[in-house]
Motif scaffolding. Sequence first.
Motif, mmCIF file in Angstrom:
data_model
loop_
_atom_site.group_PDB
_atom_site.id
_atom_site.type_symbol
_atom_site.label_atom_id
_atom_site.label_comp_id
_atom_site.label_asym_id
_atom_site.label_seq_id
_atom_site.Cartn_x
_atom_site.Cartn_y
_atom_site.Cartn_z
ATOM 1 N N GLU A 1 0.842 -1.208 0.000
ATOM 2 C CA GLU A 1 0.000 0.000 0.000
ATOM 3 C C GLU A 1 0.874 1.255 0.000
ATOM 4 O O GLU A 1 0.563 2.244 -0.698
ATOM 5 C CB GLU A 1 -0.918 -0.010 1.211
ATOM 6 C CG GLU A 1 -2.032 -1.031 1.119
ATOM 7 C CD GLU A 1 -2.816 -1.173 2.410
ATOM 8 O OE1 GLU A 1 -4.034 -1.392 2.330
ATOM 9 O OE2 GLU A 1 -2.206 -1.081 3.506
ATOM 10 N N LEU A 2 1.952 1.237 0.758
ATOM 11 C CA LEU A 2 2.876 2.364 0.776
ATOM 12 C C LEU A 2 3.457 2.605 -0.619
ATOM 13 O O LEU A 2 3.552 3.751 -1.071
ATOM 14 C CB LEU A 2 3.994 2.106 1.781
ATOM 15 C CG LEU A 2 5.121 3.152 1.839
ATOM 16 C CD1 LEU A 2 4.579 4.507 2.268
ATOM 17 C CD2 LEU A 2 6.234 2.688 2.774
ATOM 18 N N ASP B 1 4.173 5.816 -5.629
ATOM 19 C CA ASP B 1 4.310 5.896 -7.092
ATOM 20 C C ASP B 1 3.077 6.448 -7.794
ATOM 21 O O ASP B 1 3.041 6.560 -9.022
ATOM 22 C CB ASP B 1 4.704 4.538 -7.681
ATOM 23 C CG ASP B 1 3.612 3.473 -7.576
ATOM 24 O OD1 ASP B 1 2.444 3.814 -7.277
ATOM 25 O OD2 ASP B 1 3.924 2.292 -7.796
ATOM 26 N N GLY B 2 2.049 6.791 -7.017
ATOM 27 C CA GLY B 2 0.889 7.443 -7.610
ATOM 28 C C GLY B 2 -0.188 6.522 -8.124
ATOM 29 O O GLY B 2 -1.176 6.978 -8.701
ATOM 30 N N THR C 1 -6.292 7.793 -3.401
ATOM 31 C CA THR C 1 -7.349 8.141 -2.463
ATOM 32 C C THR C 1 -7.221 7.346 -1.174
ATOM 33 O O THR C 1 -6.668 6.244 -1.146
ATOM 34 C CB THR C 1 -8.742 7.867 -3.067
ATOM 35 O OG1 THR C 1 -8.853 6.474 -3.392
ATOM 36 C CG2 THR C 1 -8.969 8.715 -4.319
ATOM 37 N N TRP C 2 -7.770 7.914 -0.107
ATOM 38 C CA TRP C 2 -7.916 7.225 1.164
ATOM 39 C C TRP C 2 -9.149 6.328 1.101
ATOM 40 O O TRP C 2 -9.954 6.443 0.171
ATOM 41 C CB TRP C 2 -8.056 8.240 2.294
ATOM 42 C CG TRP C 2 -6.790 8.995 2.575
ATOM 43 C CD1 TRP C 2 -6.492 10.280 2.213
ATOM 44 C CD2 TRP C 2 -5.641 8.511 3.277
ATOM 45 N NE1 TRP C 2 -5.238 10.637 2.639
ATOM 46 C CE2 TRP C 2 -4.688 9.562 3.297
ATOM 47 C CE3 TRP C 2 -5.322 7.293 3.880
ATOM 48 C CZ2 TRP C 2 -3.441 9.425 3.901
ATOM 49 C CZ3 TRP C 2 -4.080 7.160 4.491
ATOM 50 C CH2 TRP C 2 -3.155 8.222 4.503
ATOM 51 N N SER D 1 1.235 2.088 11.675
ATOM 52 C CA SER D 1 2.047 0.875 11.718
ATOM 53 C C SER D 1 2.313 0.419 10.293
ATOM 54 O O SER D 1 1.533 0.701 9.373
ATOM 55 C CB SER D 1 1.343 -0.220 12.516
ATOM 56 O OG SER D 1 0.133 -0.597 11.881
ATOM 57 N N LEU D 2 3.418 -0.260 10.078
ATOM 58 C CA LEU D 2 3.824 -0.730 8.755
ATOM 59 C C LEU D 2 3.968 -2.244 8.799
ATOM 60 O O LEU D 2 4.736 -2.770 9.603
ATOM 61 C CB LEU D 2 5.148 -0.077 8.346
ATOM 62 C CG LEU D 2 5.700 -0.438 6.967
ATOM 63 C CD1 LEU D 2 4.755 -0.001 5.857
ATOM 64 C CD2 LEU D 2 7.086 0.191 6.767
#
Length: 290
Positions: free
Chosen positions: A134-135, A140-141, A145-146, A226-227
């Motif tokens: 997701e990151l 990278d575009g 959106t959230w 968190s990641l």
Amino acid sequence: MDRILERYRATRYSCLAVIFLAPCISILSAPSSKAQASETIRIGGTGSALTTMKHIVDAYRRTRSDLVANIVPNLGSGGGIKATAAGAIDLGLSARPLKVEEQALAIMAREVARTPLVIATAAPKAPSHISQSELIGMIDGTRLTWPDGSRLRYILRPKTDAEHTLLSNLSPQVAAALDKAHASQSMNIAATDQDTADTLENIPGSIGTTTLALIMSEKRPLKILSLDGVLPSLESVRGDRYPLYKPLYLITVSNPKPQVRAIIAFIESTEGAQLLTDNGYFAVKSTPSP
């Protein structure tokens, strides 16, 4: 000497096509009548550590009022290293070790602390956690959106910045996403650590990297994500469960002033270690390296 410092700032910002300069000197501790005869020391470098250093100097002065210390903003790690080598400042703060070419300078680097490098946002509907995939999409575009449909804006750091390098090292996929984002020339880029935090707070839907130390020391109203299921914390970095951290190196000449040696000794004391913890760092033991 101030002209030397402005040159280091200008060199840093010219690479980013940024034309503003912050005020030259911000007073950390105003000299008392006793301290007026003392020699002022200048401190500057990575923005993540500047407010932490203010808190440390303020604590030091409560029992040792002879210290007069000024902070020099907007130098960054590289500028702090160069300014220390040139004698323009007395104590440099770096978020990276010395490069090969910097090792030839008559300076020493001493790692004293680490803070988690975090993914943060002020977006009210942001999730509490994201995955690395997701990151990558945010960077990278491909993800714009959230979850609630509002606009998502990833905030890049310059390629010369320590945070860019640290995040790139997370994985080849993250490094490729960052390269793609920089190549697009349409992304938001924040020049300094403080610029990044301001942008994350003020641009709706923005997300990017900062440090636990900056958030805690400056009391920033930012949400840390968190990641891959791991929350960034001093414990998770110390236990090697969270992979991203930003070190703090103290940069000095080979024979620093007595006041500089004294403040370094305070930072490495038990009281100093607690102050680091209170401001989002944990102390590490190391020896100076040329």
